[in-house]
Design an enzyme around this catalytic site. Sequence first.
Site, PDB file in Angstrom:
ATOM      1  N   ALA A 213     -78.277  10.668   4.614  1.00 19.44           N
ATOM      2  CA  ALA A 213     -78.717  11.123   3.295  1.00 19.44           C
ATOM      3  C   ALA A 213     -80.153  11.651   3.278  1.00 19.44           C
ATOM      4  O   ALA A 213     -80.787  11.695   2.222  1.00 19.44           O
ATOM      5  CB  ALA A 213     -78.551  10.026   2.257  1.00 19.44           C
TER       6      ALA A 213
ATOM      7  N   ALA B 268     -77.430  12.400  10.786  1.00 23.47           N
ATOM      8  CA  ALA B 268     -76.445  11.440  10.309  1.00 23.47           C
ATOM      9  C   ALA B 268     -75.798  11.913   9.005  1.00 23.47           C
ATOM     10  O   ALA B 268     -76.175  12.936   8.430  1.00 23.47           O
ATOM     11  CB  ALA B 268     -77.083  10.067  10.141  1.00 23.47           C
ATOM     12  N   HIS B 269     -74.868  11.129   8.541  1.00 24.39           N
ATOM     13  CA  HIS B 269     -74.023  11.452   7.392  1.00 24.39           C
ATOM     14  C   HIS B 269     -74.821  11.852   6.151  1.00 24.39           C
ATOM     15  O   HIS B 269     -75.894  11.331   5.875  1.00 24.39           O
ATOM     16  CB  HIS B 269     -73.141  10.249   7.045  1.00 24.39           C
ATOM     17  CG  HIS B 269     -73.935   9.038   6.622  1.00 24.39           C
ATOM     18  ND1 HIS B 269     -74.312   8.793   5.320  1.00 24.39           N
ATOM     19  CD2 HIS B 269     -74.440   8.008   7.345  1.00 24.39           C
ATOM     20  CE1 HIS B 269     -75.007   7.675   5.238  1.00 24.39           C
ATOM     21  NE2 HIS B 269     -75.102   7.173   6.467  1.00 24.39           N
ATOM     22  N   ASP B 270     -74.274  12.791   5.413  1.00 24.92           N
ATOM     23  CA  ASP B 270     -74.772  13.192   4.091  1.00 24.92           C
ATOM     24  C   ASP B 270     -76.158  13.823   4.114  1.00 24.92           C
ATOM     25  O   ASP B 270     -76.809  13.927   3.065  1.00 24.92           O
ATOM     26  CB  ASP B 270     -74.759  12.001   3.122  1.00 24.92           C
ATOM     27  CG  ASP B 270     -73.358  11.442   2.940  1.00 24.92           C
ATOM     28  OD1 ASP B 270     -72.495  12.195   2.455  1.00 24.92           O
ATOM     29  OD2 ASP B 270     -73.121  10.273   3.297  1.00 24.92           O
TER      30      ASP B 270
END
Length: 217
Positions: A156, A136-138
Amino acid sequence: MRDLVIFGSGGHARETAQLVRDINAVSPTWSLVGMLDDDARKHGTRVGDLTVLGGADWWQTHAGVSVVIAVGNTVAKRKIATRLTGAHFATLIHPRAWVGERVHIGDGSTICANVTASCDIVIGAHVIVNVAANIAHDARLADFVTVAPGAKLSGAVEVGEGADLGTGCAVIQGVKIGAWSIVGAGAVVVRDLPANVTAVGSPARVIKTRDPGWHGG
Protein backbone atom coordinates in the site's frame (compact mmCIF):
# COMPACT_ATOMS: atom_id res chain seq x y z
CA MET A 1 9.31 -8.54 -34.67
CA ARG A 2 8.67 -4.81 -34.19
CA ASP A 3 11.36 -2.15 -34.64
CA LEU A 4 12.48 -0.56 -31.36
CA VAL A 5 14.81 2.32 -30.59
CA ILE A 6 16.24 3.05 -27.15
CA PHE A 7 16.29 6.71 -26.13
CA GLY A 8 19.46 7.06 -24.08
CA SER A 9 23.02 5.84 -24.55
CA GLY A 10 24.34 5.52 -21.00
CA GLY A 11 24.58 2.63 -18.61
CA HIS A 12 20.86 2.11 -18.18
CA ALA A 13 20.40 2.19 -21.96
CA ARG A 14 22.95 -0.60 -22.30
CA GLU A 15 21.12 -2.55 -19.60
CA THR A 16 17.86 -2.00 -21.46
CA ALA A 17 19.42 -3.34 -24.65
CA GLN A 18 20.37 -6.47 -22.72
CA LEU A 19 16.83 -6.70 -21.35
CA VAL A 20 15.47 -6.62 -24.91
CA ARG A 21 17.86 -9.37 -25.94
CA ASP A 22 16.75 -11.46 -22.96
CA ILE A 23 13.10 -10.98 -23.96
CA ASN A 24 13.91 -12.01 -27.53
CA ALA A 25 15.75 -15.13 -26.33
CA VAL A 26 12.47 -16.35 -24.84
CA SER A 27 10.03 -14.91 -27.38
CA PRO A 28 11.32 -12.96 -30.40
CA THR A 29 9.51 -9.65 -30.10
CA TRP A 30 11.73 -6.65 -30.83
CA SER A 31 14.20 -5.70 -33.55
CA LEU A 32 16.65 -3.23 -31.99
CA VAL A 33 17.27 -0.45 -34.49
CA GLY A 34 19.70 1.62 -32.39
CA MET A 35 19.85 4.34 -29.76
CA LEU A 36 18.95 8.03 -29.62
CA ASP A 37 20.65 10.81 -27.66
CA ASP A 38 20.19 14.57 -27.83
CA ASP A 39 23.95 15.06 -27.49
CA ALA A 40 24.97 15.63 -31.11
CA ARG A 41 28.56 14.62 -30.29
CA LYS A 42 27.35 11.04 -29.82
CA HIS A 43 25.50 10.79 -33.12
CA GLY A 44 27.03 8.13 -35.33
CA THR A 45 29.02 6.58 -32.50
CA ARG A 46 28.65 2.98 -31.36
CA VAL A 47 27.45 1.78 -27.96
CA GLY A 48 28.19 -1.91 -27.90
CA ASP A 49 26.73 -3.19 -31.15
CA LEU A 50 24.19 -0.36 -31.52
CA THR A 51 24.58 2.97 -33.31
CA VAL A 52 23.43 6.29 -31.85
CA LEU A 53 21.23 7.36 -34.74
CA GLY A 54 20.39 10.90 -33.66
CA GLY A 55 18.17 12.71 -31.19
CA ALA A 56 14.45 13.30 -30.89
CA ASP A 57 14.43 14.72 -34.42
CA TRP A 58 15.41 11.28 -35.76
CA TRP A 59 12.22 9.79 -34.37
CA GLN A 60 10.12 12.49 -36.05
CA THR A 61 11.05 10.98 -39.41
CA HIS A 62 10.76 7.36 -38.18
CA ALA A 63 7.47 7.56 -36.33
CA GLY A 64 6.64 3.91 -36.97
CA VAL A 65 9.50 2.80 -34.73
CA SER A 66 8.60 2.04 -31.10
CA VAL A 67 10.55 3.83 -28.38
CA VAL A 68 11.59 3.06 -24.81
CA ILE A 69 13.16 5.84 -22.72
CA ALA A 70 16.15 4.34 -20.93
CA VAL A 71 17.07 7.33 -18.77
CA GLY A 72 16.93 7.00 -14.99
CA ASN A 73 16.67 10.72 -14.27
CA THR A 74 12.96 11.33 -13.78
CA VAL A 75 13.00 14.95 -14.93
CA ALA A 76 14.80 14.04 -18.14
CA LYS A 77 12.40 11.15 -18.78
CA ARG A 78 9.41 13.46 -18.60
CA LYS A 79 10.96 16.00 -20.96
CA ILE A 80 11.85 13.33 -23.50
CA ALA A 81 8.37 11.79 -23.38
CA THR A 82 6.82 15.21 -23.96
CA ARG A 83 8.95 15.69 -27.07
CA LEU A 84 7.90 12.30 -28.45
CA THR A 85 4.17 13.00 -28.43
CA GLY A 86 2.37 10.38 -30.47
CA ALA A 87 5.06 7.72 -30.16
CA HIS A 88 4.31 4.09 -29.48
CA PHE A 89 6.15 3.50 -26.21
CA ALA A 90 7.25 -0.06 -25.59
CA THR A 91 6.60 -1.68 -22.22
CA LEU A 92 9.40 -4.12 -21.37
CA ILE A 93 9.17 -6.86 -18.73
CA HIS A 94 12.21 -9.05 -18.17
CA PRO A 95 11.41 -12.77 -18.42
CA ARG A 96 13.00 -13.30 -15.00
CA ALA A 97 10.81 -10.72 -13.29
CA TRP A 98 7.97 -12.08 -11.18
CA VAL A 99 4.82 -10.10 -11.86
CA GLY A 100 1.74 -11.41 -10.10
CA GLU A 101 -1.98 -11.04 -10.66
CA ARG A 102 -3.74 -7.72 -11.23
CA VAL A 103 -0.56 -5.76 -11.79
CA HIS A 104 -1.15 -2.91 -14.27
CA ILE A 105 1.97 -1.58 -15.98
CA GLY A 106 1.76 1.61 -18.03
CA ASP A 107 3.12 2.40 -21.47
CA GLY A 108 6.87 2.84 -21.75
CA SER A 109 7.68 1.27 -18.40
CA THR A 110 10.54 -1.13 -17.81
CA ILE A 111 10.54 -3.99 -15.31
CA CYS A 112 14.05 -5.38 -14.95
CA ALA A 113 15.44 -8.78 -14.00
CA ASN A 114 14.64 -10.26 -10.59
CA VAL A 115 11.99 -7.66 -9.78
CA THR A 116 9.04 -8.88 -7.74
CA ALA A 117 5.66 -7.17 -8.04
CA SER A 118 3.19 -9.27 -6.11
CA CYS A 119 -0.46 -8.35 -6.75
CA ASP A 120 -2.99 -5.52 -7.03
CA ILE A 121 -0.36 -2.99 -8.05
CA VAL A 122 -0.60 0.00 -10.39
CA ILE A 123 2.59 1.13 -12.13
CA GLY A 124 2.24 4.22 -14.30
CA ALA A 125 3.81 5.19 -17.62
CA HIS A 126 7.58 5.55 -18.12
CA VAL A 127 8.38 3.96 -14.76
CA ILE A 128 11.69 2.15 -14.31
CA VAL A 129 11.71 -0.65 -11.73
CA ASN A 130 15.33 -1.64 -11.67
CA VAL A 131 17.10 -4.91 -10.94
CA ALA A 132 15.96 -6.87 -7.84
CA ALA A 133 13.55 -4.21 -6.58
CA ASN A 134 10.51 -5.47 -4.64
CA ILE A 135 7.02 -3.97 -4.83
CA ALA A 136 4.39 -5.39 -2.49
CA HIS A 137 0.61 -5.58 -2.72
CA ASP A 138 -1.58 -2.54 -3.39
CA ALA A 139 1.32 -0.22 -4.20
CA ARG A 140 0.70 2.72 -6.53
CA LEU A 141 3.52 4.24 -8.58
CA ALA A 142 2.66 7.30 -10.67
CA ASP A 143 4.17 8.20 -14.05
CA PHE A 144 7.94 8.79 -14.50
CA VAL A 145 8.96 7.20 -11.19
CA THR A 146 12.37 5.52 -10.98
CA VAL A 147 12.91 2.71 -8.49
CA ALA A 148 16.63 1.95 -8.22
CA PRO A 149 18.18 -1.52 -7.81
CA GLY A 150 17.32 -3.37 -4.62
CA ALA A 151 14.71 -0.90 -3.36
CA LYS A 152 11.90 -2.42 -1.29
CA LEU A 153 8.37 -1.00 -1.24
CA SER A 154 6.01 -2.54 1.30
CA GLY A 155 2.27 -2.94 0.86
CA ALA A 156 0.00 0.00 0.00
CA VAL A 157 2.91 2.41 -0.61
CA GLU A 158 2.06 5.35 -2.85
CA VAL A 159 4.75 7.09 -4.90
CA GLY A 160 3.96 10.38 -6.62
CA GLU A 161 4.83 11.41 -10.16
CA GLY A 162 8.51 11.67 -10.94
CA ALA A 163 9.77 10.51 -7.56
CA ASP A 164 13.22 8.90 -7.54
CA LEU A 165 13.83 6.09 -5.03
CA GLY A 166 17.51 5.35 -4.47
CA THR A 167 19.41 2.09 -4.45
CA GLY A 168 18.52 -0.21 -1.57
CA CYS A 169 16.04 2.14 0.06
CA ALA A 170 13.07 0.75 1.98
CA VAL A 171 9.58 2.21 2.35
CA ILE A 172 7.34 0.82 5.09
CA GLN A 173 3.73 -0.13 4.59
CA GLY A 174 1.20 2.57 3.77
CA VAL A 175 3.70 5.42 3.40
CA LYS A 176 3.12 8.10 0.76
CA ILE A 177 6.01 9.76 -1.09
CA GLY A 178 5.15 13.05 -2.77
CA ALA A 179 5.65 13.91 -6.42
CA TRP A 180 9.16 14.78 -7.63
CA SER A 181 10.78 13.86 -4.34
CA ILE A 182 14.10 12.05 -4.07
CA VAL A 183 14.85 9.28 -1.57
CA GLY A 184 18.55 8.64 -1.02
CA ALA A 185 20.29 5.29 -1.34
CA GLY A 186 19.77 3.07 1.69
CA ALA A 187 17.19 5.37 3.27
CA VAL A 188 14.38 3.89 5.36
CA VAL A 189 11.16 5.84 4.89
CA VAL A 190 8.90 5.36 7.92
CA ARG A 191 6.53 8.30 7.49
CA ASP A 192 4.98 10.25 4.63
CA LEU A 193 7.20 12.58 2.62
CA PRO A 194 5.85 15.74 0.97
CA ALA A 195 6.39 16.61 -2.67
CA ASN A 196 9.61 18.20 -3.95
CA VAL A 197 11.95 17.14 -1.15
CA THR A 198 15.12 15.10 -0.79
CA ALA A 199 15.21 12.68 2.15
CA VAL A 200 18.10 10.53 3.37
CA GLY A 201 19.03 8.33 6.31
CA SER A 202 17.38 5.80 8.60
CA PRO A 203 14.81 6.88 9.46
CA ALA A 204 14.66 9.15 6.41
CA ARG A 205 14.70 12.88 7.13
CA VAL A 206 14.21 15.79 4.75
CA ILE A 207 17.45 17.61 3.95
CA LYS A 208 16.31 19.72 1.01
CA THR A 209 13.07 21.28 -0.24
CA ARG A 210 12.57 22.54 -3.79
CA ASP A 211 10.06 25.02 -5.14
CA PRO A 212 6.99 23.49 -6.83
CA GLY A 213 7.60 23.10 -10.55
CA TRP A 214 11.37 22.78 -10.15
CA HIS A 215 11.26 19.84 -12.56
CA GLY A 216 9.97 22.07 -15.35
CA GLY A 217 6.43 20.72 -15.40
